[in-house]
Design a protein around this motif. Sequence first.
Motif, PDB file in Angstrom:
ATOM      1  N   PHE A   1       0.848  -1.199   0.000  1.00 16.19           N
ATOM      2  CA  PHE A   1       0.000   0.000   0.000  1.00 16.19           C
ATOM      3  C   PHE A   1       0.877   1.240   0.000  1.00 16.19           C
TER       4      PHE A   1
ATOM      5  N   LEU B   1       2.153  -1.158  -8.577  1.00 19.24           N
ATOM      6  CA  LEU B   1       1.386  -1.798  -7.498  1.00 19.24           C
ATOM      7  C   LEU B   1       0.132  -2.542  -7.973  1.00 19.24           C
ATOM      8  N   PRO B   2      -0.728  -1.916  -8.809  1.00 18.46           N
ATOM      9  CA  PRO B   2      -1.947  -2.639  -9.199  1.00 18.46           C
ATOM     10  C   PRO B   2      -1.657  -3.943  -9.941  1.00 18.46           C
TER      11      PRO B   2
ATOM     12  N   GLY C   1      -1.394  -4.731  -5.313  1.00 16.16           N
ATOM     13  CA  GLY C   1      -1.197  -3.716  -4.271  1.00 16.16           C
ATOM     14  C   GLY C   1      -2.035  -2.490  -4.555  1.00 16.16           C
ATOM     15  N   LYS C   2      -2.088  -1.606  -3.570  1.00 18.17           N
ATOM     16  CA  LYS C   2      -2.930  -0.426  -3.714  1.00 18.17           C
ATOM     17  C   LYS C   2      -2.084   0.835  -3.774  1.00 18.17           C
ATOM     18  N   PHE C   3      -2.461   1.719  -4.699  1.00 17.76           N
ATOM     19  CA  PHE C   3      -1.833   3.043  -4.800  1.00 17.76           C
ATOM     20  C   PHE C   3      -2.925   4.081  -4.707  1.00 17.76           C
ATOM     21  N   ILE C   4      -2.706   5.109  -3.928  1.00 16.74           N
ATOM     22  CA  ILE C   4      -3.675   6.206  -3.941  1.00 16.74           C
ATOM     23  C   ILE C   4      -2.947   7.542  -3.844  1.00 16.74           C
ATOM     24  N   GLN C   5      -3.364   8.470  -4.702  1.00 18.26           N
ATOM     25  CA  GLN C   5      -2.858   9.840  -4.607  1.00 18.26           C
ATOM     26  C   GLN C   5      -3.842  10.600  -3.739  1.00 18.26           C
ATOM     27  N   MET C   6      -3.413  10.956  -2.553  1.00 18.26           N
ATOM     28  CA  MET C   6      -4.313  11.606  -1.599  1.00 18.26           C
ATOM     29  C   MET C   6      -4.384  13.118  -1.871  1.00 18.26           C
TER      30      MET C   6
END
Lengths: 382, 270
Positions: free
Chosen positions: A25, A45-46, A50-55
């Motif tokens: 993550f 990651l995907p 896995g997880k990717f996030i742009q916050m």
Amino acid sequence: MSSTVKFVQGNEACVEGALYAGLEFFAGYPITPSTEIAEHLAARLPRQGGKFIQMEDEIASMCAIIGASLTGCKVMTATSGPGFSLKQEALGYAVMAEIPCVVVSVMRGGPSTGLPTHVSQGDVNQARWGTHGDHAIICMTASNNQDVFATTVEAFNLAETYRTPVILLFDEVVGHMREKLEMPEPGAVPLVGRLRTSVKDGVNYHPYLPREDGRLPMSDFGGVHRYNVTGLFHDMWGFPTDNPTVVRELLRHLVDKIDNNAAQICKYKEFHLEDAECVLISYGSSARSALHLVEERRALGDKLGLLELQTLWPFPEAVVREKCSRAKHVVVVEMNMGQVMAQVKLAVDKPGRVYLVNRYDGVFITPNDIMNILRLIQGKGV
Amino acid sequence: MSIKKYIRSRFFPHIWCPGCGHGTVLNGLLRALDGLGINKNSVVMVSGIGCSSRISGYVDFHTLHTLHGRALAFATGVKLSRPELKLIVPMGDGDALAIGGNHFIHAARRNIDITAIVMNNRVYGMTGGQYSPLSGEGTLSTTAPLGNIDQMFDVAALAQAAGASFVARTTSYHVKELSKVLMKAISHKGFSVVEVLSQCPTYFGRKNKQGDAVSMMEGYKSGTTPIGSKAKQENPDLIERGIFVERQSPEYCEEYAKIMDKAQKKKAKA
Ligand code: SF4
């Protein structure tokens, strides 16, 4: 099968190290010069689940990885100077609640937005004291891609071992420099996984029950043990308390679990120290200039040596004292106004013999820069 | 029906003042969860800082008491890494909309499947009665001793504009409605926002001469009306209660799952 060789940037070597270590993550926010870490992970990651996030901001990114870590994932965020400042509040939370996570800061010149695209090593003290309150922290660095990879893997191992945030400080030159990276085969480097509790369903699990061996087993959120996590001082149930004994013991535990293991945590490299009259101490990309100079002067008979620090916090005091004990001069080479030098002075027997060779103008420090000052220090004139 | 099984009685008594609306909201929330028959192990409650945020310590779920304003950011990490879990985030109005305002609008924009409960008491209670972004013009507080000049805004309207796919408002007086609305919000797939007007007699009530808890709750009774009622047309000052939005729109974790699928197919091809 042989190991794969890649030609990559330092930021990519960090990505490779994180994925090798089992990163699941990543949450981040774009900032120069760390952005390539987020960009590569968004693609990688995907592919492996896995997880990717742009916050929405740096603060949120740090908070999100803490949340994800509690579900059992290996987590990381990456940023640079001002973004690192924003993460400090939640970094303190991770220290207090004992959440394993890795935080990368690819350093740029500061204070404030400073020099976004130029080199600096100005985050050393921010890594140590950016968050408030007494605490311990682990902070590592590297000077080349191979070490960026290895150090990143090690950061995940330490985070899991000690249930703590681990900070990786790379400088802009290391982050952006392209060079060879030899990828070890899967399994070749030992990995530390999450230590999960063996307490069965229906039996009381104490998330913060201190254990002799220093490792606190965790239980994943969503599993059979429901417990409370807070940034307040808390008891063994994770429930807020202001009982002075509990407060004192928790703070001692947070500091001791790192400080008492400094010898295992601290990594360094040494070059020609056996008979060195002048010991250079450096880290990150400036250590490469220092090493170049050491090799060059050795060939001419100068008794120069280099101690390259790979762990900055806990500060490897014992190593520094020992390696400098026979030196006439100790010269710290860094790209800030003496953040590591101050620690070296505290560590050595003769602080008066410690000198600083530095730049803080966004320009990379060269072997020539070091040589010019060294001559003065050694009393040879320019 | 017993909601005791959801309570960590070891950690009682709670810290709330007598007459505080937060206990009522907690009761309504536990009834909603009980009504839905949700397994305790699948609920994660994440809160920030403030009187309302202490809820998380008192309930027998996976609970995360975080930093002021940041609850939704922590919750986003939990949810995205384990999308099968139910995320419930109780927040105060200052917590959610002042320091946490950015996280609030972006959680709504992503439409991530989290239930945000904004317990609106129009004041910072835990720090002793300072004005919050929802105190409203003309109110009195310790930091507005001569009258507040800060304008408030409508949480429900903000949530809708930012993309929340379920938005509702109710009060601590309307306890049955509260549970029903929360049941719908928790079952809804997407970001759901429930604003609950919840009295703080200790600070807001006393300072603004609104009487005790009972008279404050009576104020919720007489000062609110169901959405679209005739009463609202006659008296525009009435605050509307009920569900403002309930619509299907792409949920963040589901959309990310599609991205993972795409990435893995691409990898398999290569
Ligand atoms: S200060 Fe106000 S909000 Fe806080 S517990 Fe007391 S009544 Fe409730």
